[in-house]
Motif scaffolding. Structure first.
Motif, PDB file in Angstrom:
ATOM      1  N   HIS A  14      29.518  41.022  41.196  1.00 59.47           N
ATOM      2  CA  HIS A  14      30.866  41.596  41.112  1.00 59.47           C
ATOM      3  C   HIS A  14      31.862  40.735  41.887  1.00 59.47           C
ATOM      4  CE1 HIS A  14      33.936  44.668  40.591  1.00 59.47           C
ATOM      5  NE2 HIS A  14      34.234  44.469  41.863  1.00 59.47           N
ATOM      6  N   TRP A  15      31.507  40.353  43.119  1.00 59.04           N
ATOM      7  CA  TRP A  15      32.395  39.490  43.916  1.00 59.04           C
ATOM      8  C   TRP A  15      32.607  38.160  43.210  1.00 59.04           C
ATOM      9  CZ3 TRP A  15      34.378  39.468  49.175  1.00 59.04           C
ATOM     10  CH2 TRP A  15      34.389  40.736  49.754  1.00 59.04           C
ATOM     11  N   ALA A  16      31.563  37.571  42.675  1.00 57.30           N
ATOM     12  CA  ALA A  16      31.674  36.276  41.998  1.00 57.30           C
ATOM     13  C   ALA A  16      32.526  36.367  40.731  1.00 57.30           C
ATOM     14  CB  ALA A  16      30.288  35.747  41.659  1.00 57.30           C
ATOM     15  N   ASP A  17      32.506  37.507  40.068  1.00 59.33           N
ATOM     16  CA  ASP A  17      33.286  37.694  38.846  1.00 59.33           C
ATOM     17  C   ASP A  17      34.757  38.005  39.107  1.00 59.33           C
ATOM     18  OD1 ASP A  17      31.093  37.218  37.244  1.00 59.33           O
ATOM     19  OD2 ASP A  17      30.632  39.345  36.930  1.00 59.33           O
ATOM     20  N   HIS A  18      35.124  38.334  40.351  1.00 58.88           N
ATOM     21  CA  HIS A  18      36.494  38.728  40.680  1.00 58.88           C
ATOM     22  C   HIS A  18      37.019  37.989  41.919  1.00 58.88           C
ATOM     23  CE1 HIS A  18      34.719  42.122  38.442  1.00 58.88           C
ATOM     24  NE2 HIS A  18      35.903  42.151  37.866  1.00 58.88           N
ATOM     25  N   PRO A  19      36.961  36.655  41.940  1.00 61.81           N
ATOM     26  CA  PRO A  19      37.359  35.932  43.153  1.00 61.81           C
ATOM     27  C   PRO A  19      38.832  36.119  43.523  1.00 61.81           C
ATOM     28  CG  PRO A  19      37.084  34.398  41.346  1.00 61.81           C
ATOM     29  CD  PRO A  19      36.577  35.741  40.881  1.00 61.81           C
ATOM     30  N   ASP A  20      39.725  36.189  42.533  1.00 56.81           N
ATOM     31  CA  ASP A  20      41.153  36.341  42.847  1.00 56.81           C
ATOM     32  C   ASP A  20      41.424  37.653  43.572  1.00 56.81           C
ATOM     33  OD1 ASP A  20      41.656  33.905  41.668  1.00 56.81           O
ATOM     34  OD2 ASP A  20      42.247  34.786  39.736  1.00 56.81           O
ATOM     35  N   ARG A  21      40.740  38.686  43.155  1.00 55.34           N
ATOM     36  CA  ARG A  21      40.916  40.007  43.783  1.00 55.34           C
ATOM     37  C   ARG A  21      40.522  39.962  45.253  1.00 55.34           C
ATOM     38  NH1 ARG A  21      37.595  45.416  41.938  1.00 55.34           N
ATOM     39  NH2 ARG A  21      38.492  46.804  43.478  1.00 55.34           N
ATOM     40  N   TYR A  22      39.369  39.397  45.553  1.00 49.96           N
ATOM     41  CA  TYR A  22      38.878  39.396  46.927  1.00 49.96           C
ATOM     42  C   TYR A  22      39.568  38.350  47.791  1.00 49.96           C
ATOM     43  CZ  TYR A  22      35.693  42.863  45.282  1.00 49.96           C
ATOM     44  OH  TYR A  22      35.189  44.020  44.768  1.00 49.96           O
ATOM     45  N   ASN A  23      39.949  37.213  47.202  1.00 52.24           N
ATOM     46  CA  ASN A  23      40.719  36.229  47.960  1.00 52.24           C
ATOM     47  C   ASN A  23      42.060  36.813  48.378  1.00 52.24           C
ATOM     48  OD1 ASN A  23      38.734  34.288  47.800  1.00 52.24           O
ATOM     49  ND2 ASN A  23      39.625  33.288  46.009  1.00 52.24           N
ATOM     50  N   ALA A  24      42.724  37.521  47.477  1.00 51.96           N
ATOM     51  CA  ALA A  24      44.006  38.151  47.803  1.00 51.96           C
ATOM     52  C   ALA A  24      43.830  39.233  48.868  1.00 51.96           C
ATOM     53  CB  ALA A  24      44.639  38.740  46.541  1.00 51.96           C
ATOM     54  N   MET A  25      42.770  39.998  48.759  1.00 53.75           N
ATOM     55  CA  MET A  25      42.520  41.083  49.706  1.00 53.75           C
ATOM     56  C   MET A  25      42.290  40.544  51.128  1.00 53.75           C
ATOM     57  SD  MET A  25      39.525  43.967  49.463  1.00 53.75           S
ATOM     58  CE  MET A  25      38.170  42.899  49.895  1.00 53.75           C
ATOM     59  N   LEU A  26      41.639  39.392  51.245  1.00 53.54           N
ATOM     60  CA  LEU A  26      41.269  38.859  52.552  1.00 53.54           C
ATOM     61  C   LEU A  26      42.210  37.774  53.065  1.00 53.54           C
ATOM     62  CD1 LEU A  26      37.435  38.705  51.913  1.00 53.54           C
ATOM     63  CD2 LEU A  26      38.681  40.413  53.243  1.00 53.54           C
ATOM     64  N   ALA A  27      43.174  37.332  52.261  1.00 53.41           N
ATOM     65  CA  ALA A  27      44.041  36.202  52.617  1.00 53.41           C
ATOM     66  C   ALA A  27      44.792  36.411  53.924  1.00 53.41           C
ATOM     67  CB  ALA A  27      45.020  35.913  51.486  1.00 53.41           C
ATOM     68  N   ARG A  28      45.222  37.634  54.205  1.00 54.01           N
ATOM     69  CA  ARG A  28      46.013  37.859  55.421  1.00 54.01           C
ATOM     70  C   ARG A  28      45.207  37.633  56.699  1.00 54.01           C
ATOM     71  NH1 ARG A  28      46.683  43.656  57.362  1.00 54.01           N
ATOM     72  NH2 ARG A  28      44.751  44.650  56.772  1.00 54.01           N
ATOM     73  N   PHE A  29      43.902  37.562  56.592  1.00 50.76           N
ATOM     74  CA  PHE A  29      43.052  37.336  57.761  1.00 50.76           C
ATOM     75  C   PHE A  29      42.767  35.856  58.015  1.00 50.76           C
ATOM     76  CE2 PHE A  29      41.910  41.580  56.195  1.00 50.76           C
ATOM     77  CZ  PHE A  29      42.198  42.322  57.326  1.00 50.76           C
ATOM     78  N   ASP A  30      43.033  34.997  57.024  1.00 49.95           N
ATOM     79  CA  ASP A  30      42.680  33.579  57.143  1.00 49.95           C
ATOM     80  C   ASP A  30      43.333  32.905  58.350  1.00 49.95           C
ATOM     81  OD1 ASP A  30      41.114  33.767  54.896  1.00 49.95           O
ATOM     82  OD2 ASP A  30      42.514  32.698  53.575  1.00 49.95           O
ATOM     83  N   GLU A  31      44.664  32.916  58.411  1.00 47.50           N
ATOM     84  CA  GLU A  31      45.350  32.193  59.478  1.00 47.50           C
ATOM     85  C   GLU A  31      44.985  32.724  60.866  1.00 47.50           C
ATOM     86  OE1 GLU A  31      49.741  30.578  60.753  1.00 47.50           O
ATOM     87  OE2 GLU A  31      49.471  31.536  58.809  1.00 47.50           O
ATOM     88  N   PRO A  32      45.017  34.049  61.109  1.00 49.92           N
ATOM     89  CA  PRO A  32      44.620  34.524  62.442  1.00 49.92           C
ATOM     90  C   PRO A  32      43.177  34.165  62.792  1.00 49.92           C
ATOM     91  CG  PRO A  32      45.744  36.271  61.244  1.00 49.92           C
ATOM     92  CD  PRO A  32      45.541  35.141  60.285  1.00 49.92           C
ATOM     93  N   LEU A  33      42.290  34.227  61.831  1.00 46.21           N
ATOM     94  CA  LEU A  33      40.891  33.896  62.082  1.00 46.21           C
ATOM     95  C   LEU A  33      40.745  32.428  62.451  1.00 46.21           C
ATOM     96  CD1 LEU A  33      37.858  34.614  62.018  1.00 46.21           C
ATOM     97  CD2 LEU A  33      37.899  33.968  59.606  1.00 46.21           C
ATOM     98  N   PHE A  34      41.323  31.547  61.656  1.00 48.44           N
ATOM     99  CA  PHE A  34      41.187  30.118  61.924  1.00 48.44           C
ATOM    100  C   PHE A  34      41.930  29.714  63.194  1.00 48.44           C
ATOM    101  CE2 PHE A  34      40.386  30.014  57.225  1.00 48.44           C
ATOM    102  CZ  PHE A  34      39.021  29.792  57.353  1.00 48.44           C
TER     103      PHE A  34
END
Length: 53
Positions: A14-34
């Motif tokens: 399911h995750w592999a079939d919907h990468p845009d959905r999960y990338n958008a959902m988690l994008a706000r965490f990228d910069e603070p995490l890195f």
């Protein structure tokens, strides 16, 4: 079902079939995490390597 079974089965598919959905959902965490895990802040000069002793 183990975590491995889940990720190698329907949940992982399911995750592999919907990468845009999960990338958008988690994008706000990228910069603070890195930023929090980086030894040198972005935009800062890199520390000079140690010279000969």
């Amino acid at each position: 079902m183990t975590v491995t079974d889940a990720w190698n089965g329907p949940i992982g598919l399911h995750w592999a079939d919907h990468p845009d959905r999960y990338n958008a959902m988690l994008a706000r965490f990228d910069e603070p995490l890195f930023d929090s895990s980086s030894p040198v802040r972005r935009g800062s000069p890199s520390p000079a390597p140690p010279g000969p002793r």
